[in-house]
Design a protein around this motif. Structure first.
Motif, PDB file in Angstrom:
ATOM      1  N   ARG A  14       0.825  -1.221   0.000  1.00  0.00           N
ATOM      2  CA  ARG A  14       0.000   0.000   0.000  1.00  0.00           C
ATOM      3  C   ARG A  14       0.852   1.261   0.000  1.00  0.00           C
ATOM      4  N   TRP A  15       1.965   1.303   0.780  1.00  0.00           N
ATOM      5  CA  TRP A  15       2.807   2.492   0.844  1.00  0.00           C
ATOM      6  C   TRP A  15       3.375   2.813  -0.541  1.00  0.00           C
ATOM      7  N   PHE A  16       3.704   1.779  -1.319  1.00  0.00           N
ATOM      8  CA  PHE A  16       4.257   1.991  -2.651  1.00  0.00           C
ATOM      9  C   PHE A  16       3.192   2.568  -3.589  1.00  0.00           C
ATOM     10  N   VAL A  17       1.996   1.990  -3.543  1.00  0.00           N
ATOM     11  CA  VAL A  17       0.905   2.452  -4.402  1.00  0.00           C
ATOM     12  C   VAL A  17       0.571   3.901  -4.086  1.00  0.00           C
ATOM     13  N   ARG A  18       0.440   4.233  -2.807  1.00  0.00           N
ATOM     14  CA  ARG A  18       0.115   5.612  -2.417  1.00  0.00           C
ATOM     15  C   ARG A  18       1.218   6.585  -2.848  1.00  0.00           C
ATOM     16  N   SER A  19       2.480   6.191  -2.692  1.00  0.00           N
ATOM     17  CA  SER A  19       3.596   7.046  -3.110  1.00  0.00           C
ATOM     18  C   SER A  19       3.621   7.234  -4.617  1.00  0.00           C
ATOM     19  N   PHE A  20       3.388   6.142  -5.349  1.00  0.00           N
ATOM     20  CA  PHE A  20       3.362   6.214  -6.806  1.00  0.00           C
ATOM     21  C   PHE A  20       2.299   7.199  -7.278  1.00  0.00           C
ATOM     22  N   TRP A  21       1.069   7.084  -6.743  1.00  0.00           N
ATOM     23  CA  TRP A  21      -0.007   7.960  -7.185  1.00  0.00           C
ATOM     24  C   TRP A  21       0.208   9.399  -6.745  1.00  0.00           C
ATOM     25  N   ALA A  22       0.834   9.608  -5.595  1.00  0.00           N
ATOM     26  CA  ALA A  22       1.147  10.982  -5.180  1.00  0.00           C
ATOM     27  C   ALA A  22       2.131  11.602  -6.174  1.00  0.00           C
ATOM     28  N   GLY A  23       3.125  10.836  -6.577  1.00  0.00           N
ATOM     29  CA  GLY A  23       4.071  11.318  -7.583  1.00  0.00           C
ATOM     30  C   GLY A  23       3.405  11.558  -8.923  1.00  0.00           C
ATOM     31  N   HIS A  24       2.509  10.676  -9.301  1.00  0.00           N
ATOM     32  CA  HIS A  24       1.770  10.805 -10.561  1.00  0.00           C
ATOM     33  C   HIS A  24       0.955  12.099 -10.565  1.00  0.00           C
ATOM     34  N   ARG A  25       0.257  12.380  -9.458  1.00  0.00           N
ATOM     35  CA  ARG A  25      -0.546  13.608  -9.368  1.00  0.00           C
ATOM     36  C   ARG A  25       0.352  14.851  -9.412  1.00  0.00           C
ATOM     37  N   LEU A  26       1.510  14.787  -8.769  1.00  0.00           N
ATOM     38  CA  LEU A  26       2.436  15.919  -8.788  1.00  0.00           C
ATOM     39  C   LEU A  26       2.913  16.194 -10.217  1.00  0.00           C
ATOM     40  N   GLU A  74     -12.245  18.615  -2.430  1.00  0.00           N
ATOM     41  CA  GLU A  74     -11.973  18.051  -3.745  1.00  0.00           C
ATOM     42  C   GLU A  74     -10.881  17.000  -3.639  1.00  0.00           C
ATOM     43  N   ARG A  75     -11.086  15.894  -4.313  1.00  0.00           N
ATOM     44  CA  ARG A  75     -10.116  14.799  -4.397  1.00  0.00           C
ATOM     45  C   ARG A  75      -9.871  14.512  -5.869  1.00  0.00           C
ATOM     46  N   ALA A  76      -8.658  14.147  -6.207  1.00  0.00           N
ATOM     47  CA  ALA A  76      -8.331  13.887  -7.613  1.00  0.00           C
ATOM     48  C   ALA A  76      -7.566  12.570  -7.744  1.00  0.00           C
ATOM     49  N   VAL A  77      -7.807  11.903  -8.854  1.00  0.00           N
ATOM     50  CA  VAL A  77      -7.135  10.640  -9.153  1.00  0.00           C
ATOM     51  C   VAL A  77      -6.949  10.551 -10.667  1.00  0.00           C
ATOM     52  N   ILE A  78      -5.886   9.905 -11.091  1.00  0.00           N
ATOM     53  CA  ILE A  78      -5.636   9.669 -12.514  1.00  0.00           C
ATOM     54  C   ILE A  78      -6.204   8.287 -12.845  1.00  0.00           C
ATOM     55  N   LEU A  79      -7.013   8.201 -13.899  1.00  0.00           N
ATOM     56  CA  LEU A  79      -7.652   6.941 -14.276  1.00  0.00           C
ATOM     57  C   LEU A  79      -7.401   6.605 -15.740  1.00  0.00           C
ATOM     58  N   GLY A  80      -7.266   5.325 -16.013  1.00  0.00           N
ATOM     59  CA  GLY A  80      -7.258   4.845 -17.386  1.00  0.00           C
ATOM     60  C   GLY A  80      -8.701   4.675 -17.837  1.00  0.00           C
ATOM     61  N   TYR A  81      -8.974   4.927 -19.094  1.00  0.00           N
ATOM     62  CA  TYR A  81     -10.340   4.822 -19.603  1.00  0.00           C
ATOM     63  C   TYR A  81     -10.335   4.453 -21.076  1.00  0.00           C
TER      64      TYR A  81
END
Length: 155
Positions: free
Chosen positions: A13-25, A58-65
């Motif tokens: 979980r720590w890796f996934v959360r860090s990855f997505w935080a970096g992705h959003r940045l 507000e919350r944001a996430v990157i999604l594949g579609y």
């Protein structure tokens, strides 16, 4: 006869959360540089902005579609991990959201596809890179519940 199915790899979980935080940045720093339309078997990427169900922030996430007419279609999942993603819980509480795409900001309403619509859309996912290809159905079958197919309808 095949051997026992093994669970798909799910990083800690720590890796996934860090990855997505970096992705959003990176997304913020590059002015939607990571957003892309679907193209020749590649999933598109968008930034979905929802309202937090508990905080109202507000919350944001990157999604594949992929596109189905004017709608965007994605899966409500954390990789192949069991819990529902927060963005899906937020959409269930308040379906109105905004999608940042290469074409700009689009107001959407999220809903779960059901019945024949779900079956039709579900069958499209293995065609796209990044969804496991031949392992898609096998990995999905290992989950304790059906993965929601989410339709983001333009409003």
């Amino acid at each position: 006869m095949s051997g026992p199915s093994k669970k798909p790899f799910v990083p800690p979980r720590w890796f996934v959360r860090s990855f997505w935080a970096g992705h959003r940045l990176i997304y913020r720093l590059t002015a939607r540089g990571l957003a892309r339309p679907e193209h020749h078997g590649r999933m598109g990427m968008l930034r979905l902005r929802t309202r937090g169900r508990r905080t109202g922030r507000e919350r944001a996430v990157i999604l594949g579609y992929f596109r189905d007419g004017d709608d965007f279609v994605t899966l409500a999942m954390n990789g192949w991990a069991e819990p529902a993603p927060a963005w899906w819980l937020n959409l269930q509480a308040d379906p109105a959201a905004e999608a940042d795409t290469v074409d700009g900001v689009i107001r959407v309403r999220g809903r779960e596809a059901t019945g024949a619509e779900r079956d039709r859309l579900w069958a499209e996912f293995p065609r796209y890179n990044g969804w496991g290809g031949a392992d898609f159905e096998r990995n999905a079958a290992l989950r304790s519940h059906a993965t929601p197919v989410v339709v983001l309808e333009r409003i």
